[in-house]
Design a protein around this motif. Structure first.
Motif, PDB file in Angstrom:
ATOM      1  N   PRO A  75       0.829  -1.216   0.000  1.00 13.25           N
ATOM      2  CA  PRO A  75       0.000   0.000   0.000  1.00 13.25           C
ATOM      3  C   PRO A  75       0.860   1.261   0.000  1.00 13.25           C
TER       4      PRO A  75
ATOM      5  N   ASP B  59      -4.319   6.815  -1.125  1.00 11.37           N
ATOM      6  CA  ASP B  59      -5.115   5.843  -1.885  1.00 11.37           C
ATOM      7  C   ASP B  59      -4.948   6.045  -3.385  1.00 11.37           C
TER       8      ASP B  59
ATOM      9  N   ASP C 106      -2.687  -9.615   5.970  1.00 16.30           N
ATOM     10  CA  ASP C 106      -3.044  -8.965   4.713  1.00 16.30           C
ATOM     11  C   ASP C 106      -2.223  -7.689   4.551  1.00 16.30           C
TER      12      ASP C 106
ATOM     13  N   HIS D 127      -2.673  -4.627   5.009  1.00 17.70           N
ATOM     14  CA  HIS D 127      -2.756  -3.558   6.006  1.00 17.70           C
ATOM     15  C   HIS D 127      -2.600  -4.074   7.436  1.00 17.70           C
ATOM     16  N   ASP D 128      -2.274  -5.328   7.591  1.00 24.38           N
ATOM     17  CA  ASP D 128      -2.156  -5.950   8.914  1.00 24.38           C
ATOM     18  C   ASP D 128      -0.702  -5.873   9.368  1.00 24.38           C
ATOM     19  N   GLU D 129      -0.414  -5.047  10.360  1.00 28.02           N
ATOM     20  CA  GLU D 129       0.958  -4.865  10.821  1.00 28.02           C
ATOM     21  C   GLU D 129       1.179  -5.429  12.219  1.00 28.02           C
TER      22      GLU D 129
END
Length: 364
Positions: free
Chosen positions: A131, A135, A262, A264-266
């Motif tokens: 990402p 956006d 995923d 955006h999963d940190e």
């Protein structure tokens, strides 16, 4: 009879005992050695890893298209060129122009054209679907990059700051041939541009520095393992077909283990899966690169971080295992043995190369 038997025994021992010339492996730069085929990473062993360790996944229902054909005959191992640093650029996309360095106004173009080259070895450059901060990302907007094997994220990178990135972040960073035992262990990131400005001593009546872009900042990559999948359809349709299917199957096996992350999963730990641009060898699709971090003893981590164990004891990248000819039914074995244990299930058919910093071995 006894003398003859003793003489024969000595000759047998001499024959079976390897000579120094047959066992020594020529050392490369930094003391690393080129590993002969079959020695870089261990192969799974049914006696240790279970009788089914060499079997394809029986529950896999995902299949490549019927006309998905690849080269099954050409030799794989040892044919990839070596690299020192792998730079992954966040673009938020899964496909790119044929040569990502041709994307106008991009960080990738700046890496090629800025005139500053790394002094610590070859730079492998990949665009990725990581990402972006915005956006709707324009090529010249600040973006994020990931440096491997240091597992360092650098933020606010623009085309104009690429020379600074190379000189102050890539050049000092550990590479694929930096011995793991002597690599820098400091958790303090390099000073940012902001720090440099605040440190200036201004003379009376001297004007303040002009406004500057956001400084480059660094932080550790939160993941313990990374799976990189070539997805560049513009180079070869098979890469665009295989990457989404493999990601689905990897996710299916990682979720029950609590390891799937995923985009955006940190959360600390786990496995990050990214699509990247062309790495070469699309005729061997699917290409899968697995980066594994070294484990750091919690006592050591705590002492370096004033008792804070939030870093979950993860060190720098210690291995990259580059596989090819990967199919969906291979994903279970890759998760169980390659990602988690550093072993290869089908080295003769799938191993292209890689490095092991802990053992001082490379495939090139």
């Amino acid at each position: 009879m006894t003398t003859a038997f003793s003489s024969a025994l000595k000759r047998g021992r001499a024959f079976l005992t390897p000579t120094s010339s047959s066992t020594s492996i020529p050392k490369l730069q930094d003391g690393f050695a080129k590993a002969p085929e079959g020695t870089l990473f261990p192969k799974v062993d049914p006696a240790i890893d279970g009788e089914d360790c060499e079997h394809d996944c029986e529950s896999c229902t995902i299949h490549y298209p019927a006309k998905f054909q690849i080269d099954e005959d050409e030799k794989l191992y040892g044919q990839v060129n070596g690299w020192a640093t792998h730079m992954i650029v966040a673009t938020g996309k899964t496909d790119w122009v044929k040569d990502v360095s041709d994307e106008k106004g991009s960080v990738m173009e700046a890496v090629r054209d800025c005139g500053v080259e790394p002094v610590n070895g070859k730079l492998m450059l990949s665009a990725s679907n990581m990402p972006t901060p915005q956006d709707h990302h324009a090529p010249s907007d600040p973006t994020t990059i990931l440096l491997l094997p240091s597992f360092t994220i650098v933020e606010n990178v623009t085309p104009k700051t690429v020379p600074t990135l190379i000189e102050h972040y890539i050049n000092p960073a550990p590479t694929s041939t930096t011995p793991l035992t002597t690599a820098a262990t400091s958790s303090e990131p390099p000073k940012t541009l902001e720090h440099s400005i605040s440190a200036l001593t201004l003379q009376p009546d001297e004007p303040l520095p002009s406004p500057t872009p956001p400084p480059l900042t660094t932080r550790p990559c939160p993941h313990k393992y990374l799976i990189l999948l070539c997805s560049q359809r513009t180079r070869d349709a098979r890469c665009g077909q295989s990457a989404p299917l493999l990601r689905r199957e990897f996710e299916r096996h990682l979720r029950p283990l609590g390891l799937y992350r995923d985009l955006h999963d940190e959360r600390p730990g786990g496995v990050g899966i990214y699509f990247i641009s062309h790495v070469g060898g699309h005729k061997f699709s699917a290409n899968v690169m697995v980066y594994r971090r070294a484990s750091v003893a919690r006592a050591v981590w705590a002492s370096e971080n004033k008792g804070d164990e939030g870093g979950v004891g993860m060190g720098e990248g210690s291995q990259c295992i580059w596989l090819a000819r990967v199919r969906p039914e291979d994903c279970e074995g890759i998760v169980k043995f390659t990602v988690l244990k550093g072993k290869v299930v089908k080295p003769e058919r799938q191993l292209r190369g890689g490095f092991d910093r802990e053992r001082g071995l490379v495939s090139w």
